[in-house]
Design a protein around this motif. Structure first.
Motif, PDB file in Angstrom:
ATOM      1  N   ASP A  88       0.805  -1.252  -0.220  1.00 54.53           N
ATOM      2  CA  ASP A  88      -0.275  -0.051  -0.137  1.00 54.53           C
ATOM      3  C   ASP A  88       0.808   1.435   0.078  1.00 54.53           C
ATOM      4  O   ASP A  88       0.137   2.341   0.218  1.00 54.53           O
ATOM      5  CB  ASP A  88      -1.047   0.063   1.262  1.00 54.53           C
ATOM      6  N   GLY A  89       2.204   1.066  -0.203  1.00 51.52           N
ATOM      7  CA  GLY A  89       3.153   2.312  -0.354  1.00 51.52           C
ATOM      8  C   GLY A  89       3.528   2.417  -1.753  1.00 51.52           C
ATOM      9  O   GLY A  89       4.192   3.628  -2.015  1.00 51.52           O
ATOM     10  N   ASN A  90       3.122   1.899  -2.785  1.00 54.44           N
ATOM     11  CA  ASN A  90       3.315   1.934  -4.131  1.00 54.44           C
ATOM     12  C   ASN A  90       2.016   1.637  -4.897  1.00 54.44           C
ATOM     13  O   ASN A  90       1.476   0.543  -5.039  1.00 54.44           O
ATOM     14  CB  ASN A  90       4.502   1.084  -4.601  1.00 54.44           C
ATOM     15  N   ALA A  91       1.279   2.739  -5.789  1.00 51.58           N
ATOM     16  CA  ALA A  91       0.255   2.581  -6.363  1.00 51.58           C
ATOM     17  C   ALA A  91       0.347   1.635  -7.668  1.00 51.58           C
ATOM     18  O   ALA A  91      -0.570   0.918  -8.350  1.00 51.58           O
ATOM     19  CB  ALA A  91      -0.299   4.010  -6.839  1.00 51.58           C
ATOM     20  N   ALA A  92       1.538   1.462  -8.011  1.00 50.17           N
ATOM     21  CA  ALA A  92       1.756   0.467  -9.163  1.00 50.17           C
ATOM     22  C   ALA A  92       1.792  -0.897  -8.951  1.00 50.17           C
ATOM     23  O   ALA A  92       1.671  -1.919  -9.602  1.00 50.17           O
ATOM     24  CB  ALA A  92       3.026   0.736  -9.991  1.00 50.17           C
ATOM     25  N   ILE A  93       1.814  -1.243  -7.331  1.00 51.00           N
ATOM     26  CA  ILE A  93       1.591  -2.601  -7.073  1.00 51.00           C
ATOM     27  C   ILE A  93       0.469  -2.738  -6.353  1.00 51.00           C
ATOM     28  O   ILE A  93      -0.094  -2.185  -5.380  1.00 51.00           O
ATOM     29  CB  ILE A  93       2.878  -2.979  -6.076  1.00 51.00           C
ATOM     30  N   ASN A  94      -0.660  -3.578  -7.002  1.00 49.07           N
ATOM     31  CA  ASN A  94      -1.872  -3.994  -6.657  1.00 49.07           C
ATOM     32  C   ASN A  94      -2.643  -5.059  -7.219  1.00 49.07           C
ATOM     33  O   ASN A  94      -1.994  -5.432  -8.291  1.00 49.07           O
ATOM     34  CB  ASN A  94      -2.604  -2.708  -6.419  1.00 49.07           C
ATOM     35  N   PRO A  95      -3.498  -5.759  -6.662  1.00 47.83           N
ATOM     36  CA  PRO A  95      -4.037  -7.042  -7.346  1.00 47.83           C
ATOM     37  C   PRO A  95      -4.577  -6.785  -8.801  1.00 47.83           C
ATOM     38  O   PRO A  95      -4.661  -7.638  -9.559  1.00 47.83           O
ATOM     39  CB  PRO A  95      -5.256  -7.266  -6.408  1.00 47.83           C
ATOM     40  N   GLY A  96      -4.774  -5.375  -9.353  1.00 55.08           N
ATOM     41  CA  GLY A  96      -5.343  -5.166 -10.495  1.00 55.08           C
ATOM     42  C   GLY A  96      -4.054  -4.903 -11.624  1.00 55.08           C
ATOM     43  O   GLY A  96      -4.428  -4.687 -12.802  1.00 55.08           O
ATOM     44  N   ALA A  97      -2.876  -4.682 -11.054  1.00 57.97           N
ATOM     45  CA  ALA A  97      -1.709  -4.315 -11.761  1.00 57.97           C
ATOM     46  C   ALA A  97      -1.242  -5.316 -13.038  1.00 57.97           C
ATOM     47  O   ALA A  97      -1.719  -6.662 -12.506  1.00 57.97           O
ATOM     48  CB  ALA A  97      -0.470  -4.072 -10.942  1.00 57.97           C
ATOM     49  N   THR A  98      -0.700  -5.332 -13.841  1.00 53.84           N
ATOM     50  CA  THR A  98      -0.096  -6.382 -14.625  1.00 53.84           C
ATOM     51  C   THR A  98       1.205  -6.578 -14.476  1.00 53.84           C
ATOM     52  O   THR A  98       2.129  -5.624 -13.833  1.00 53.84           O
ATOM     53  CB  THR A  98       0.020  -5.660 -16.285  1.00 53.84           C
ATOM     54  N   GLU A  99       1.424  -7.847 -14.177  1.00 48.68           N
ATOM     55  CA  GLU A  99       2.906  -8.267 -13.832  1.00 48.68           C
ATOM     56  C   GLU A  99       3.877  -8.196 -14.967  1.00 48.68           C
ATOM     57  O   GLU A  99       3.598  -8.213 -16.067  1.00 48.68           O
ATOM     58  CB  GLU A  99       2.772  -9.860 -13.411  1.00 48.68           C
ATOM     59  N   ILE A 100       4.931  -7.512 -14.362  1.00 40.86           N
ATOM     60  CA  ILE A 100       5.847  -7.228 -15.442  1.00 40.86           C
ATOM     61  C   ILE A 100       7.400  -7.717 -14.945  1.00 40.86           C
ATOM     62  O   ILE A 100       7.448  -8.035 -13.588  1.00 40.86           O
ATOM     63  CB  ILE A 100       6.158  -5.524 -15.572  1.00 40.86           C
ATOM     64  N   CYS A 101       8.246  -8.046 -15.685  1.00 41.65           N
ATOM     65  CA  CYS A 101       9.592  -8.708 -15.300  1.00 41.65           C
ATOM     66  C   CYS A 101      10.604  -7.705 -14.666  1.00 41.65           C
ATOM     67  O   CYS A 101      11.226  -7.324 -15.377  1.00 41.65           O
ATOM     68  CB  CYS A 101      10.095  -9.548 -16.567  1.00 41.65           C
ATOM     69  N   ASP A 102      10.551  -7.796 -13.204  1.00 43.75           N
ATOM     70  CA  ASP A 102      11.149  -6.662 -12.560  1.00 43.75           C
ATOM     71  C   ASP A 102      11.407  -7.324 -11.417  1.00 43.75           C
ATOM     72  O   ASP A 102      12.073  -6.411 -10.354  1.00 43.75           O
ATOM     73  CB  ASP A 102      10.820  -5.434 -12.667  1.00 43.75           C
ATOM     74  N   ASN A 103      11.643  -8.541 -10.955  1.00 46.06           N
ATOM     75  CA  ASN A 103      11.914  -8.906  -9.500  1.00 46.06           C
ATOM     76  C   ASN A 103      10.827  -8.412  -8.617  1.00 46.06           C
ATOM     77  O   ASN A 103      11.168  -8.423  -7.162  1.00 46.06           O
ATOM     78  CB  ASN A 103      13.091  -8.716  -9.172  1.00 46.06           C
ATOM     79  N   VAL A 104       9.633  -8.243  -8.741  1.00 45.44           N
ATOM     80  CA  VAL A 104       8.479  -7.576  -7.868  1.00 45.44           C
ATOM     81  C   VAL A 104       7.384  -8.342  -8.133  1.00 45.44           C
ATOM     82  O   VAL A 104       7.130  -8.718  -9.516  1.00 45.44           O
ATOM     83  CB  VAL A 104       8.448  -5.913  -8.145  1.00 45.44           C
ATOM     84  N   ASP A 105       6.674  -8.637  -7.184  1.00 50.99           N
ATOM     85  CA  ASP A 105       5.165  -9.265  -7.117  1.00 50.99           C
ATOM     86  C   ASP A 105       4.187  -7.921  -7.466  1.00 50.99           C
ATOM     87  O   ASP A 105       3.629  -7.494  -6.803  1.00 50.99           O
ATOM     88  CB  ASP A 105       4.681  -9.984  -5.967  1.00 50.99           C
ATOM     89  N   ASN A 106       4.204  -7.534  -8.852  1.00 51.40           N
ATOM     90  CA  ASN A 106       3.356  -6.442  -9.167  1.00 51.40           C
ATOM     91  C   ASN A 106       1.812  -6.747  -9.049  1.00 51.40           C
ATOM     92  O   ASN A 106       1.331  -5.680  -8.521  1.00 51.40           O
ATOM     93  CB  ASN A 106       3.596  -6.051 -10.771  1.00 51.40           C
ATOM     94  N   ASN A 107       1.477  -7.881  -9.267  1.00 49.98           N
ATOM     95  CA  ASN A 107       0.035  -8.092  -8.980  1.00 49.98           C
ATOM     96  C   ASN A 107      -0.504  -8.837  -7.878  1.00 49.98           C
ATOM     97  O   ASN A 107      -1.930  -9.283  -7.729  1.00 49.98           O
ATOM     98  CB  ASN A 107      -0.493  -8.888 -10.315  1.00 49.98           C
ATOM     99  N   CYS A 108       0.160  -8.698  -6.682  1.00 47.39           N
ATOM    100  CA  CYS A 108      -0.020  -9.174  -5.522  1.00 47.39           C
ATOM    101  C   CYS A 108      -0.563 -10.881  -5.447  1.00 47.39           C
ATOM    102  O   CYS A 108      -1.650 -11.047  -4.831  1.00 47.39           O
ATOM    103  CB  CYS A 108      -1.181  -8.439  -4.894  1.00 47.39           C
ATOM    104  N   ARG A 109       0.030 -11.679  -6.274  1.00 47.91           N
ATOM    105  CA  ARG A 109      -0.452 -12.930  -6.350  1.00 47.91           C
ATOM    106  C   ARG A 109       0.509 -14.058  -5.800  1.00 47.91           C
ATOM    107  O   ARG A 109       0.380 -15.163  -6.193  1.00 47.91           O
ATOM    108  CB  ARG A 109      -0.854 -13.367  -7.679  1.00 47.91           C
ATOM    109  N   ASN A 110       1.324 -13.417  -4.636  1.00 45.00           N
ATOM    110  CA  ASN A 110       2.508 -14.213  -4.111  1.00 45.00           C
ATOM    111  C   ASN A 110       3.383 -14.945  -5.163  1.00 45.00           C
ATOM    112  O   ASN A 110       3.865 -15.988  -4.941  1.00 45.00           O
ATOM    113  CB  ASN A 110       1.871 -15.042  -3.009  1.00 45.00           C
ATOM    114  N   GLY A 111       3.803 -14.333  -6.224  1.00 46.31           N
ATOM    115  CA  GLY A 111       4.815 -14.662  -6.877  1.00 46.31           C
ATOM    116  C   GLY A 111       5.353 -13.371  -7.754  1.00 46.31           C
ATOM    117  O   GLY A 111       4.953 -12.558  -8.010  1.00 46.31           O
TER     118      GLY A 111
END
Length: 167
Positions: A68-91
């Motif tokens: 909740d400190g980064n608006a680009a990371i949330n369940p509706g975000a598209t996963e991008i290849c950047d070593n971050v769980d962008n879409n909150c799916r635990n991956g």
């Protein structure tokens, strides 16, 4: 119950504003809803539910934000290849990584064990046939150099098929 404000009296309609508008000793009764704090404003909250007025900003009906400190990371975000769980799916980077070999000398030929990397990362190759990954000029696509006693093209032979003339 408040003679200083004509909008606050026993016949007033209760509105969600943190005030007892109708003088029944209760504040915002029946008007508050459960919401989750949305600190980054992306529409997804996190944490425990709070009882708030529906019109209040900074709250969400959804509590599944993993950052909740980064608006680009949330369940509706598209996963991008950047070593971050962008879409909150635990991956992290799920379904986006490819298997490549480290290319230390930058000649597009790799060596060693396979690694799972993002396709856009430099320094990796889909080939694993570089016999000297520390020398850019030595790789399977290189031409054999006469007389240097090296396997320049990584075929297991040194100075092969080169003609030596003696005078």
């Amino acid at each position: 119950c408040d003679d200083t404000n004509a909008n606050i009296n026993p016949r007033a309609t209760e509105v969600c504003d943190n005030v007892d508008n109708n003088c029944d000793s209760r504040v915002d009764e029946g008007l508050r809803v459960s919401r989750y704090a949305d600190v980054d404003g992306d529409g997804y909250g996190r944490g425990s539910a709070a009882s708030v007025c529906p019109q209040w900003q900074g709250y969400s009906t959804v509590s599944t934000d993993c950052n909740d400190g980064n608006a680009a990371i949330n369940p509706g975000a598209t996963e991008i290849c950047d070593n971050v769980d962008n879409n909150c799916r635990n991956g992290v980077d799920e379904g986006l990584r490819v298997l490549r070999y480290r290319d230390a000398d930058g000649d597009t030929y790799g060596a060693g064990g396979q690694l799972s990397v993002c396709p856009q990362w430099t320094g990796y190759s889909n080939r694993n046939d570089d016999c000297r990954d520390d020398v850019r000029a030595i790789n399977p696509g290189a031409a054999e150099v006469c007389g240097n006693n090296l396997d320049d093209n990584c075929n297991g032979q040194v100075d092969e098929n080169l003609i030596t003339f003696y005078l």
